[in-house]
Scaffold this motif. Structure first.
Motif, PDB file in Angstrom:
ATOM      1  N   THR A  34      48.109  42.100  38.063  1.00  0.00           N
ATOM      2  CA  THR A  34      48.700  41.811  36.749  1.00  0.00           C
ATOM      3  C   THR A  34      47.800  40.853  35.974  1.00  0.00           C
ATOM      4  N   ALA A  35      47.308  39.812  36.669  1.00  0.00           N
ATOM      5  CA  ALA A  35      46.436  38.836  36.000  1.00  0.00           C
ATOM      6  C   ALA A  35      45.158  39.517  35.506  1.00  0.00           C
ATOM      7  N   GLY A  36      44.571  40.353  36.350  1.00  0.00           N
ATOM      8  CA  GLY A  36      43.342  41.049  35.966  1.00  0.00           C
ATOM      9  C   GLY A  36      43.582  41.975  34.786  1.00  0.00           C
ATOM     10  N   CYS A  37      44.713  42.680  34.835  1.00  0.00           N
ATOM     11  CA  CYS A  37      45.047  43.606  33.760  1.00  0.00           C
ATOM     12  C   CYS A  37      45.232  42.845  32.440  1.00  0.00           C
ATOM     13  N   LEU A  38      45.902  41.696  32.525  1.00  0.00           N
ATOM     14  CA  LEU A  38      46.134  40.872  31.328  1.00  0.00           C
ATOM     15  C   LEU A  38      44.796  40.408  30.742  1.00  0.00           C
ATOM     16  N   TRP A  39      43.931  39.897  31.620  1.00  0.00           N
ATOM     17  CA  TRP A  39      42.597  39.448  31.178  1.00  0.00           C
ATOM     18  C   TRP A  39      41.831  40.620  30.562  1.00  0.00           C
ATOM     19  N   GLY A  40      41.958  41.783  31.192  1.00  0.00           N
ATOM     20  CA  GLY A  40      41.257  42.974  30.707  1.00  0.00           C
ATOM     21  C   GLY A  40      41.749  43.388  29.330  1.00  0.00           C
ATOM     22  N   MET A  85      37.861  33.278  46.624  1.00  0.00           N
ATOM     23  CA  MET A  85      39.091  34.025  46.897  1.00  0.00           C
ATOM     24  C   MET A  85      38.966  34.903  48.126  1.00  0.00           C
ATOM     25  N   GLU A  86      40.108  35.357  48.648  1.00  0.00           N
ATOM     26  CA  GLU A  86      40.108  36.352  49.723  1.00  0.00           C
ATOM     27  C   GLU A  86      39.586  37.672  49.136  1.00  0.00           C
ATOM     28  N   PRO A  87      39.005  38.539  49.993  1.00  0.00           N
ATOM     29  CA  PRO A  87      38.382  39.757  49.451  1.00  0.00           C
ATOM     30  C   PRO A  87      39.331  40.669  48.670  1.00  0.00           C
ATOM     31  N   ILE A  88      40.522  40.940  49.214  1.00  0.00           N
ATOM     32  CA  ILE A  88      41.384  41.936  48.549  1.00  0.00           C
ATOM     33  C   ILE A  88      41.839  41.463  47.166  1.00  0.00           C
ATOM     34  N   PRO A  89      42.390  40.246  47.035  1.00  0.00           N
ATOM     35  CA  PRO A  89      42.759  39.810  45.682  1.00  0.00           C
ATOM     36  C   PRO A  89      41.557  39.783  44.732  1.00  0.00           C
ATOM     37  N   ALA A  90      40.379  39.413  45.256  1.00  0.00           N
ATOM     38  CA  ALA A  90      39.187  39.333  44.395  1.00  0.00           C
ATOM     39  C   ALA A  90      38.810  40.711  43.864  1.00  0.00           C
ATOM     40  N   ILE A  91      38.769  41.705  44.759  1.00  0.00           N
ATOM     41  CA  ILE A  91      38.374  43.059  44.341  1.00  0.00           C
ATOM     42  C   ILE A  91      39.432  43.644  43.403  1.00  0.00           C
ATOM     43  N   VAL A  92      40.703  43.416  43.745  1.00  0.00           N
ATOM     44  CA  VAL A  92      41.792  43.942  42.911  1.00  0.00           C
ATOM     45  C   VAL A  92      41.743  43.302  41.520  1.00  0.00           C
ATOM     46  N   LEU A  93      41.486  42.004  41.467  1.00  0.00           N
ATOM     47  CA  LEU A  93      41.401  41.297  40.183  1.00  0.00           C
ATOM     48  C   LEU A  93      40.343  41.953  39.287  1.00  0.00           C
ATOM     49  N   LEU A  94      39.151  42.175  39.860  1.00  0.00           N
ATOM     50  CA  LEU A  94      38.052  42.748  39.069  1.00  0.00           C
ATOM     51  C   LEU A  94      38.361  44.178  38.636  1.00  0.00           C
ATOM     52  N   ALA A  95      38.884  44.991  39.588  1.00  0.00           N
ATOM     53  CA  ALA A  95      39.172  46.397  39.251  1.00  0.00           C
ATOM     54  C   ALA A  95      40.274  46.485  38.197  1.00  0.00           C
ATOM     55  N   SER A  96      41.231  45.557  38.239  1.00  0.00           N
ATOM     56  CA  SER A  96      42.341  45.590  37.279  1.00  0.00           C
ATOM     57  C   SER A  96      41.878  45.221  35.878  1.00  0.00           C
ATOM     58  N   VAL A  97      40.840  44.392  35.797  1.00  0.00           N
ATOM     59  CA  VAL A  97      40.279  44.058  34.480  1.00  0.00           C
ATOM     60  C   VAL A  97      39.804  45.341  33.796  1.00  0.00           C
ATOM     61  N   TYR A  98      39.147  46.190  34.577  1.00  0.00           N
ATOM     62  CA  TYR A  98      38.617  47.457  34.058  1.00  0.00           C
ATOM     63  C   TYR A  98      39.771  48.313  33.516  1.00  0.00           C
ATOM     64  N   VAL A  99      40.870  48.381  34.274  1.00  0.00           N
ATOM     65  CA  VAL A  99      42.032  49.174  33.860  1.00  0.00           C
ATOM     66  C   VAL A  99      42.596  48.632  32.544  1.00  0.00           C
ATOM     67  N   GLY A 100      42.826  47.316  32.498  1.00  0.00           N
ATOM     68  CA  GLY A 100      43.441  46.719  31.312  1.00  0.00           C
ATOM     69  C   GLY A 100      42.543  46.809  30.085  1.00  0.00           C
ATOM     70  N   ALA A 101      41.224  46.673  30.294  1.00  0.00           N
ATOM     71  CA  ALA A 101      40.299  46.627  29.155  1.00  0.00           C
ATOM     72  C   ALA A 101      40.310  47.923  28.358  1.00  0.00           C
ATOM     73  N   GLU A 102      40.519  49.040  29.039  1.00  0.00           N
ATOM     74  CA  GLU A 102      40.493  50.317  28.310  1.00  0.00           C
ATOM     75  C   GLU A 102      41.678  50.424  27.352  1.00  0.00           C
ATOM     76  N   TYR A 103      42.859  49.889  27.744  1.00  0.00           N
ATOM     77  CA  TYR A 103      43.970  49.879  26.785  1.00  0.00           C
ATOM     78  C   TYR A 103      43.715  48.816  25.713  1.00  0.00           C
ATOM     79  N   GLY A 104      43.260  47.643  26.134  1.00  0.00           N
ATOM     80  CA  GLY A 104      43.000  46.558  25.178  1.00  0.00           C
ATOM     81  C   GLY A 104      42.056  47.009  24.071  1.00  0.00           C
ATOM     82  N   GLY A 105      41.051  47.799  24.446  1.00  0.00           N
ATOM     83  CA  GLY A 105      40.072  48.268  23.459  1.00  0.00           C
ATOM     84  C   GLY A 105      40.695  49.134  22.384  1.00  0.00           C
ATOM     85  N   SER A 106      41.805  49.808  22.718  1.00  0.00           N
ATOM     86  CA  SER A 106      42.412  50.712  21.739  1.00  0.00           C
ATOM     87  C   SER A 106      43.228  49.949  20.691  1.00  0.00           C
ATOM     88  N   ILE A 107      43.584  48.685  20.948  1.00  0.00           N
ATOM     89  CA  ILE A 107      44.410  47.934  19.977  1.00  0.00           C
ATOM     90  C   ILE A 107      43.640  47.730  18.663  1.00  0.00           C
TER      91      ILE A 107
END
Lengths: 486, 150
Positions: free
Chosen positions: A17-23, A48-70
């Motif tokens: 959620t945090a990554g998506c928000l940042w994205g 950070m632990e590996p899983i939260p770190a990787i998830v954070l980064l990957a979620s930024v990518y997901v969120g950024a594509e919607y953010g770009g459309s605003i």
């Protein structure tokens, strides 16, 4: 799903959620691409632990594509390159007073694309990785050569410039202690360089600092006037109408995502063109057709997942964002590729779960984020630039508490700026840096095994096939380039 | 990009290949070395860079005039880089909170912000970053020699 609801799962959901928000916020800012938004967070994943770190980064990518459309829909300024196709009909809808409807279509189509891409990722990655388990060192060397030649050929307008960038990346990868003999190479007697140059520093410099050096000379971003725009999710009838366009977006996004060097921008424009071509109402496109928003948004969100197929199965990042994610893996001593499924399967499944959570979070955040995103876009650019630069220099120092690292990042920022002036693509350079070790170590290991006989690279059928593909692609690109320019 | 810039890039690539290749050839071999040696792969990379640079030169020579794009504002980019270099040089002396606040103010001012809001922004950002990085995350940023730190 049960795993996601466990203690670790809740942490994963939180970081997704945090990554998506940042994205979303980063994507909404023109000039901040998904890869830059990811690069800004990369230094903070060190502790950070590996899983939260990787998830954070990957979620930024997901969120950024919607953010770009605003901003693409509301002010005809794409927040990301991939959302440029969305401006064509999204902005027209906004002009007709349907901005909220366009944003809702973008959000839901992005969710459809993201979930479809996730299914493709889960189904395609492991079989491909199992195939790669049969690879010998010679085949791994050939795979690295093929990866570099594909990216050098496809990621820019010129193969030669792609090759210059790839060679530059390989040069950077050779700095430090030779992995076989322990002899220092290209260190200029600097103790700080003995351990080599970490890819994270190259990426933050090339993507984030270079962008700031360009942005300082650009005019202020346009102000977003949302008026009384409220996000409206499409109803059932509209969803049925959008389904063909979303299906086209999903198909094209899948193909473009798994193709190294293609990426979300090409996928979005191709999906837009194909949706128009197959539409019964072609004339409505460009004048505010909802399908003209649905197709590109589905396509660029499919790519956020399918671009990870070559990264997770073969260890080859096919886009800037995938390269940053690879940097995130490397920060934690993990090497994407077939062995990741054997050595750290929990990270792979954690990533899948995180991507699912990020897509759902995108829908929920999308419903409430419009006002804060517009507030952020409307902040004076000087303050945004200053805050981003302070974040970069502080984050980089935080990695190893080294001012030398900060200076290196500034140096790579200048390099990225110069490469941009010369229209040299950056992705082959990043790939050279991250694949340099894989390429050299497997080349030398193959020769040790064969007693120094280079025939090992043609006697191994997989290596021979991959090298032949690389040679054919390079020759074709060279021929096309000279024919075009001469 | 203009033809002249392509020629410059090609020449630069060839020069870099030459310098890097010369350094690679001078790397001493160790008793632990394999058949390729520590300089073997770098020499191949230098060759690749040289070939790509030669190809660029050749292509630029064959090509006609091309339209140059509007370049970014180099002076402003150099100015921003200067501010960042000053930050790196100053932080061991003045410490993180002052250096990051000064950087924030200088960049915002350089980018066009004016008035008391610049100072308020700098103080707020310095407090936020110092609190976040130093107090919350415990990262040992330089305290500054001026204030008795390292």
């Amino acid at each position: 799903m049960a795993g996601l609801l466990s203690g670790d799962g809740l942490v994963t959901i939180l970081f997704a959620t945090a990554g998506c928000l940042w994205g979303i916020l980063g994507g909404a800012l023109p000039g901040i691409s998904p890869s830059i938004a990811m690069a800004l967070l990369l230094p903070f994943t060190y502790g950070m632990e590996p899983i939260p770190a990787i998830v954070l980064l990957a979620s930024v990518y997901v969120g950024a594509e919607y953010g770009g459309s605003i901003p693409a829909i509301l002010i005809r300024t794409p927040g990301t390159n991939a959302s440029a196709a969305t401006t064509l009909d999204g902005y027209e809808m906004a002009r007709q007073g349907k901005g909220g409807e366009a944003l809702g279509i973008s959000l839901v189509s992005g969710l459809v694309g993201g979930l479809f891409g996730l299914v493709v990722l889960v189904l395609a990655t492991e079989p491909l990785a199992r195939l790669a388990l049969a690879f010998t060192p010679a085949a791994y060397f050939a795979l690295a050569v093929l990866g570099l030649s594909v990216i050098a050929s496809l990621s820019g307008k010129s193969l030669m410039k792609g090759l210059v960038a790839a060679a530059l990346g390989l040069m950077i990868a050779t700095v430090g202690t030779d992995p076989v003999s322990g002899v220092p190479r290209f260190t200029f007697e600097s103790a700080e360089l003995l351990g080599g140059i970490r890819p994270i520093l190259v990426m933050v410099g090339l993507f984030a600092v270079a962008e700031m050096l360009v942005q300082i000379g650009e005019p202020p971003w346009a102000k977003a006037e949302a008026g009384d725009t409220r996000l409206e999710l499409p109803g059932l009838a509209m969803m049925r109408r959008l389904l063909p366009a979303q299906a086209i977006g999903c198909g094209i996004g899948t193909f473009e995502g798994v193709t190294p060097g293609a990426g979300g921008t090409i996928a979005a424009f191709m999906a837009y063109n194909e949706a128009r071509r197959w539409s019964r109402n072609k004339d409505a496109f460009g004048k505010g057709a909802p399908e003209g928003v649905a197709a590109p948004e589905a396509a660029n969100n499919v790519v956020t997942a399918t671009a990870l197929v070559p990264l997770l199965s073969l260890g080859i990042p096919g886009s800037n964002s995938a390269a940053i994610l690879l940097g995130g893996f490397m920060v934690h001593g993990l090497t994407p590729g077939p062995l990741l499924f054997e050595r750290a399967p929990e990270v792979v499944w954690g990533l899948y779960g995180g991507l699912l959570a990020a897509n759902i979070a995108m829908l929920l955040l999308g419903l409430v984020i419009l006002t804060p995103a517009l507030w952020l876009v409307n902040r004076p650019k000087p303050y945004l630039l200053a805050a981003i630069l302070c974040l970069i220099v502080s984050g980089v120092f935080a990695i190893e508490q080294s001012l030398f690292d900060v200076a290196l990042v500034l140096g790579f920022g200048v390099l990225g700026y110069l490469l941009r002036l010369a229209e040299v693509p950056v992705l082959p350079l990043v790939l050279g840096v991250v694949l340099g070790f894989m390429l050299e170590s497997n080349y030398r290991r193959s020769l040790v095994i064969s007693g120094g006989d280079h025939a090992v690279f043609v006697e191994d059928p997989i290596a021979l096939t991959l090298l032949a593909l690389a040679a054919a692609l390079t020759a074709y690109s060279l021929w096309s380039e000279f024919r075009r320019k001469a | 990009m203009s033809r002249a810039a392509d020629l410059g890039l090609g020449l630069g690539a060839i020069a870099l290949a030459g310098g890097y290749g010369a350094m690679a050839a001078a790397i001493p071999k160790s008793l632990l070395s394999d058949a390729v040696g520590p300089g073997g792969v770098p020499l191949v990379i230098a060759g690749l860079m040289g070939l790509a640079g030669t190809g660029l030169l050749l292509r630029a020579t064959l090509a006609g005039r091309t339209d140059a794009r509007e370049p970014p504002d180099h002076v402003r980019a150099a100015g921003l880089l200067g501010l960042l270099v000053v930050y790196v040089a100053a932080i061991p002396h003045v410490g993180y909170p002052i250096a990051i606040g000064a950087l924030a103010a200088a960049v915002a001012w350089f980018a066009g912000a004016r008035g008391w809001s610049v100072a308020a922004f700098a103080v707020g950002l310095a407090l936020l970053f110092w609190g976040g990085f130093v107090l919350l995350l415990g990262i040992p940023f330089p305290a500054g020699r001026l204030f008795g730190g390292y």
